[in-house]
Design an enzyme around this catalytic site. Structure first.
Site, PDB file in Angstrom:
ATOM      1  N   ASN A 209      -4.127   6.427   2.379  1.00 40.36           N
ATOM      2  CA  ASN A 209      -3.361   4.928   2.060  1.00 40.36           C
ATOM      3  C   ASN A 209      -4.453   3.930   2.447  1.00 40.36           C
ATOM      4  O   ASN A 209      -4.955   4.054   3.509  1.00 40.36           O
ATOM      5  CB  ASN A 209      -1.904   5.036   3.077  1.00 40.36           C
TER       6      ASN A 209
ATOM      7  N   MET B 218       0.693  -1.309  -0.072  1.00 45.36           N
ATOM      8  CA  MET B 218      -0.079  -0.029   0.044  1.00 45.36           C
ATOM      9  C   MET B 218       0.879   1.225   0.192  1.00 45.36           C
ATOM     10  O   MET B 218       2.035   1.064   0.063  1.00 45.36           O
ATOM     11  CB  MET B 218      -1.036  -0.174   1.281  1.00 45.36           C
ATOM     12  N   CYS B 219       0.392   2.388   0.056  1.00 41.17           N
ATOM     13  CA  CYS B 219       1.042   3.708  -0.102  1.00 41.17           C
ATOM     14  C   CYS B 219       1.540   4.215   1.347  1.00 41.17           C
ATOM     15  O   CYS B 219       1.451   3.441   2.230  1.00 41.17           O
ATOM     16  CB  CYS B 219       0.014   4.777  -0.561  1.00 41.17           C
ATOM     17  N   GLN B 220       2.068   5.190   1.335  1.00 45.34           N
ATOM     18  CA  GLN B 220       2.732   5.619   2.701  1.00 45.34           C
ATOM     19  C   GLN B 220       2.115   7.319   2.676  1.00 45.34           C
ATOM     20  O   GLN B 220       2.200   7.840   1.685  1.00 45.34           O
ATOM     21  CB  GLN B 220       4.010   5.723   3.118  1.00 45.34           C
TER      22      GLN B 220
END
Length: 262
Positions: A108, A1-3
């Protein structure tokens, strides 16, 4: 996933130190290589930089790392795509206008079985669940308070309600700011630190870089940094609890019980 990376402070401050380590996670020390972006509020204006290239390889990111833009509210994002192709229109943060102010949002997580009809003023440009969620949040705020921006204590319960509804679809860590406040919602991982006097040095986890904040700050300065995971290894970070919605103002975190003090 994103940050995610955010900063909220009581005086305009640059985010170069935090962004250097954070952007290294965009392809060097981590796998978030599907684009990046950062937004800086300056007065009523907002500078937005986005790129579909990995942050570690982006010439635009290099400019941001070396250019000390001073701001009281910053939101940054490095992307690992779950919904939507790798394209500029799918890069966070996203920006819209509400009540004559810019609003910026980055997410996120992953919202599953989530394809709402955005039939109001706010419509997504890209194909991400994140931008759709942002449009729904602003539409809810606009429909609840159609005339003008209300007090923070009125905004908070409405934002909390729509956040809880959206979080039922999956992981919903996000940062949201109107240039005055920075809202932080945690589903799984989100941490913060407040730096204030007496200041000390900080060492980056991702780059072998140390900054002595005693040389860069005044005694009254206060800076809150919010990140998916801690950015330094010699400071104590506080984990935001799952389901918690915090508001940062002037470098302080506020929960629902302290909003009347703002």
């Amino acid at each position: 996933m994103c940050q995610l990376l955010g900063m909220n402070c009581n005086v305009p401050t640059d985010i170069c130190f935090s962004f250097e380590g954070f952007s290294a996670r965009g392809g060097k020390t981590d796998v978030h290589q599907d684009g990046w972006g950062i937004a800086f509020f300056e007065g009523l204006g907002c500078r937005l930089f986005i790129d579909s290239k990995p942050a570690i390889a982006s010439p635009v990111a290099e400019v941001v790392r070396r250019y000390p833009i001073h701001s009281t509210n910053v939101i940054a994002h490095i992307r690992k795509a779950t919904q939507g192709e790798i394209a500029l229109e799918n890069c966070h943060p996203f920006i819209r206008e509400l009540w004559g102010h810019y609003w910026v949002f980055a997410h996120n997580g992953n919202l599953e079985n989530f394809d709402p009809e955005c039939a109001g003023v706010y419509k997504p440009v890209g194909k991400t669940d994140s931008e759709k969620a942002f449009c729904l949040i602003l539409e809810k705020l606009r429909s609840t308070f159609p005339q003008s921006k209300p007090a923070l204590a009125e905004i908070y319960p409405v934002l909390e309600e729509i956040t809880k509804s959206l979080a039922q679809h999956g992981i919903f860590n996000y940062l949201l700011s109107d240039g005055e406040h920075l809202f932080s919602h945690c589903s799984t991982n989100l941490h913060y630190i407040v730096r204030q006097a007496p200041f000390a040095s900080a060492h980056s986890i991702d780059e072998d870089v140390t900054v002595d904040f005693r040389e860069l700050t005044n005694e009254d300065d206060r800076v809150a940094v919010i990140a998916t995971f801690p950015l330094t290894d010699n400071e104590v970070w506080t984990q935001i609890q799952p389901g918690e919605l915090l508001v940062f103002q002037d470098g302080w975190p506020l929960n629902s019980g302290r909003l009347e003090l703002s």
